[in-house]
Design an enzyme around this catalytic site. Sequence first.
Site, PDB file in Angstrom:
ATOM      1  N   ASP A   1      38.480  14.657  25.448  1.00 16.63           N
ATOM      2  CA  ASP A   1      38.384  13.850  24.233  1.00 16.63           C
ATOM      3  C   ASP A   1      39.762  13.317  23.892  1.00 16.63           C
ATOM      4  OD1 ASP A   1      38.732  16.643  24.012  1.00 16.63           O
ATOM      5  OD2 ASP A   1      38.123  16.680  21.927  1.00 16.63           O
TER       6      ASP A   1
ATOM      7  N   GLU B   1      50.555  21.623  25.487  1.00 20.44           N
ATOM      8  CA  GLU B   1      49.169  21.504  25.938  1.00 20.44           C
ATOM      9  C   GLU B   1      49.019  20.457  27.034  1.00 20.44           C
ATOM     10  OE1 GLU B   1      47.817  18.429  22.383  1.00 20.44           O
ATOM     11  OE2 GLU B   1      46.386  19.829  23.191  1.00 20.44           O
TER      12      GLU B   1
END
Length: 580
Positions: free
Chosen positions: A319, A512
Site C-alpha cells: 500500500d 522500514e
Amino acid sequence: MAVRTWGLALLLLLGLGSQEALPPPCASQIYCYGELLHQVQMAKLYSDDKNFVDMSLSKDPDQVLQSFRALATAHNGSIPRQQLQEFVHQHFRSVGQELLAWTPEDWKDSPQFLQRISDTKLRAWAEDLHQIWKKLGKQIKPEVLSNPERFSLIYSKHPFIVPGGRFVEFYYWDSYWVMEGLLLSEMAETVKGMLQNFLDLVKTYGHIPNGGRIYYLQRSQPPLLTLMVDRYVAHTNNTAFLRENIETLALELDFWTVNRSVSVNLGGQNYTLNRYYVPYGGPRPESYSKDEELANTLPEGDREALWSELKAGAESGWDFSSRWLVESPNLDSLSSIQTSKRVPVDLNAFLCQAEELMSNFYARLGDDVQAARYKALRNQRLTAMQAVLWDEQKGAWFDYDLENMKKNLEFYPSNLAPLWAGCFSDPGVVDKAVKYLEDNQILTHQYGIPTSLHNTGQQWDFPNGWAPLQDLVIRGLAKSQSPQTQEVAFQLAQNWIRTNFDVYSQKSTMYEKYDVSRGQAGGGGEYEVQEGFGWTNGVALMLMDRYGDRLTSGTQLALLMPHCLAATFLFQLLLGFLSQ
Ligand SMILES: *[C@@H]1O[C@H](CO)[C@@H](O)[C@H](O)[C@H]1NC(C)=O
Ligand SMILES: *[C@@H]1O[C@H](CO)[C@@H](O)[C@H](O)[C@H]1NC(C)=O
Ligand SMILES: *[C@@H]1O[C@H](CO)[C@@H](O)[C@H](O)[C@H]1NC(C)=O
Ligand SMILES: *[C@@H]1O[C@H](CO)[C@@H](O)[C@H](O)[C@H]1NC(C)=O
C-alpha cells in the site's frame, strides 16, 4: 460474524441505496465509522490520522457518543476545531497507554549465529540488531481484555515484537521476517507466543487481520502463517504444537479459498486462483482524511468501490503501488486503484507454498488423506499459475489483469516470488530469472533491488527498496544449482547489507524501507518513513547468517555487471584451484 451481521443491520436501518451497500470496516461507531470519527479526522487534529484511532476511551463508548451528540447539537452540527480538540482531550487518552514495554524473557547475549559473521564491523552491527528486539517487545495490559470496548487495540494474550515507529501493534506479514530473525537470535519462545496469538485470532475471526487493531479487522495481509509455523517447528521439532494447531492452519487457508478466490477463464479453461479483495466500505479509519479527500475527486457512486480497492491494496501489503493502478492515462492517480481486479503472483506463490507445507505437515502427522488433498490443491495451483501468470518469453510470472484479460509486464520483485516459495516444476526457471533481472537492468542498482521502475510517489514503487522483497529475490536465486546464479544472489545480498549498514553507521537507526537510488532512508506514500524496524532487522540478520563468511562492511561499491560477475566468479574458481 457478529461484526458482519451488525454492519448489515446498520445498512438496513439507514436504508442505503445499493451502490452504497458495503458494510463499514468494523462495528465501532467511534473507531470505524460515524460522525465523531468523520469530524475529528477531517479537522486534522493530528498530522497522522492513525493517531486518533489509536487513542483509548477514558469513558464508556455510550457516554462518549452521547457527549459528542450534545456538543454537535450545541454547535448546530459544525463543531469548531478548538471545541473538538477539547472534546478529544476530555474523552480520550493519549496513544500507547494500553501497551507495556516488554523485554523478551528468552533474550540472551551472544546467540551462536553471530560467530558466523567474519567482518568485525558487521558482527558488531548484528549484535546491535539483536539488542533491538528488546526495544520492539510489547505486551497488552489486562484492561484491554476486561474493557475491550474502550480500545481499538485487539487483545492478544502473549507478548510480541512489533515493527516499530507508528506501528506499535502486531502486523501479519511483517511478523514472518521478524520471526526468522528471532529464531536466529534463539528466541523460539517469543516466536511461539506470537504464533499462538495468530492462531487465537484465526479461531476468533476466521482469519488474521492486517494488524492488531479493530479497524484492520476485515482485511488480512499476505498469508504467511503456515510458513511461520513451519519455521518454528523446523527449529524446535515441536510436533505436538503442530498437531494441536494444524486444523487452525487449515481454517486460515479456508478463508483465502472461501473469501479470496477468483476464476480466470483462459483458452476455454477455467482456473481458480486468489486475489486480494475487501468488500467493505468507508474510508480506512487510520487514513480517513486522505481516503475521504481522494474519494471527493470521484462521482459519489464510485466512492465505496474506491474505498474497497484501497483496503484491498492494504491487504496486499503493497500500500500503495503502481502494481494496483490503471495505466491510462498515467500511473500517478491513486483513485484509479483496482487491486481486486488483479491476480497477484506473490499471493498465489505464498498459498502454493502453504499448500505444500500443509501436505508435508499432514504426512508428518500420519494423515495421508489430507496430505494428498493439499498436494492436489498445490498441483492445481501450479497448473493455473503456469497457464495464467507465467510468461515463457520473459522468463518470469506476472500479475494477471482480470479487467483487460492480460498480464502486467512491468517489473516487480514479486514477479519472482514463485522461486522463493518453491512453487515451480522446471528447475531451469531459476537461471532464467537472472536474465529477467538483467533485461530490466535491475542488477545495475547498487543499493538494492527497487520495488518497481515507476516513480509514482507511492511507497511501494521506485526508488524504494523493501527488505522482504530483497529476500524474495535473493533466496529465490539462491535455490539455483548454478554457481553464477548463486553469485548474483550473493551480490544482491551484499548490496542490501551495505546500504542498511551505511545508513545505520550514519543514523544509528534501521528503517522500514530504503531509497535504492541514493542509499538512504526511503520516503513517499502516506506517512513519514518509520524507524525500528522489525522486518528490516530480520532480513539483515538472515543475510548475515547465510553469507556471514563473505559479506563485507567495506564502502567501495562493487559494480554489479554480468560480465564483471562472471570475471569475479572465474577468478574465484582460479584461486580455489590454486589453493588446492
Ligand atoms: C443550523 O443549520 C441549518 C442547516 O445546516 C440551518 O438551516 C440553520 O439555520 C442553522 N441554525 C442556526 C441556529 O444556526
Ligand atoms: C468470509 O466469507 C464468509 C462467507 O461468505 C463471511 O461470513 C465472512 O464474513 C467473510 N469474512 C470476511 C472477513 O469478509
Ligand atoms: C523430532 O522428533 C521426533 C519425534 O517427535 C523424533 O523422532 C526425531 O528424531 C526428532 N528430530 C530431531 C532432529 O530432533
Ligand atoms: C468456466 O466458467 C464459466 C462461468 O464461471 C462457465 O460458464 C463455463 O462453462 C466454464 N467453462 C468450463 C470449461 O468449465
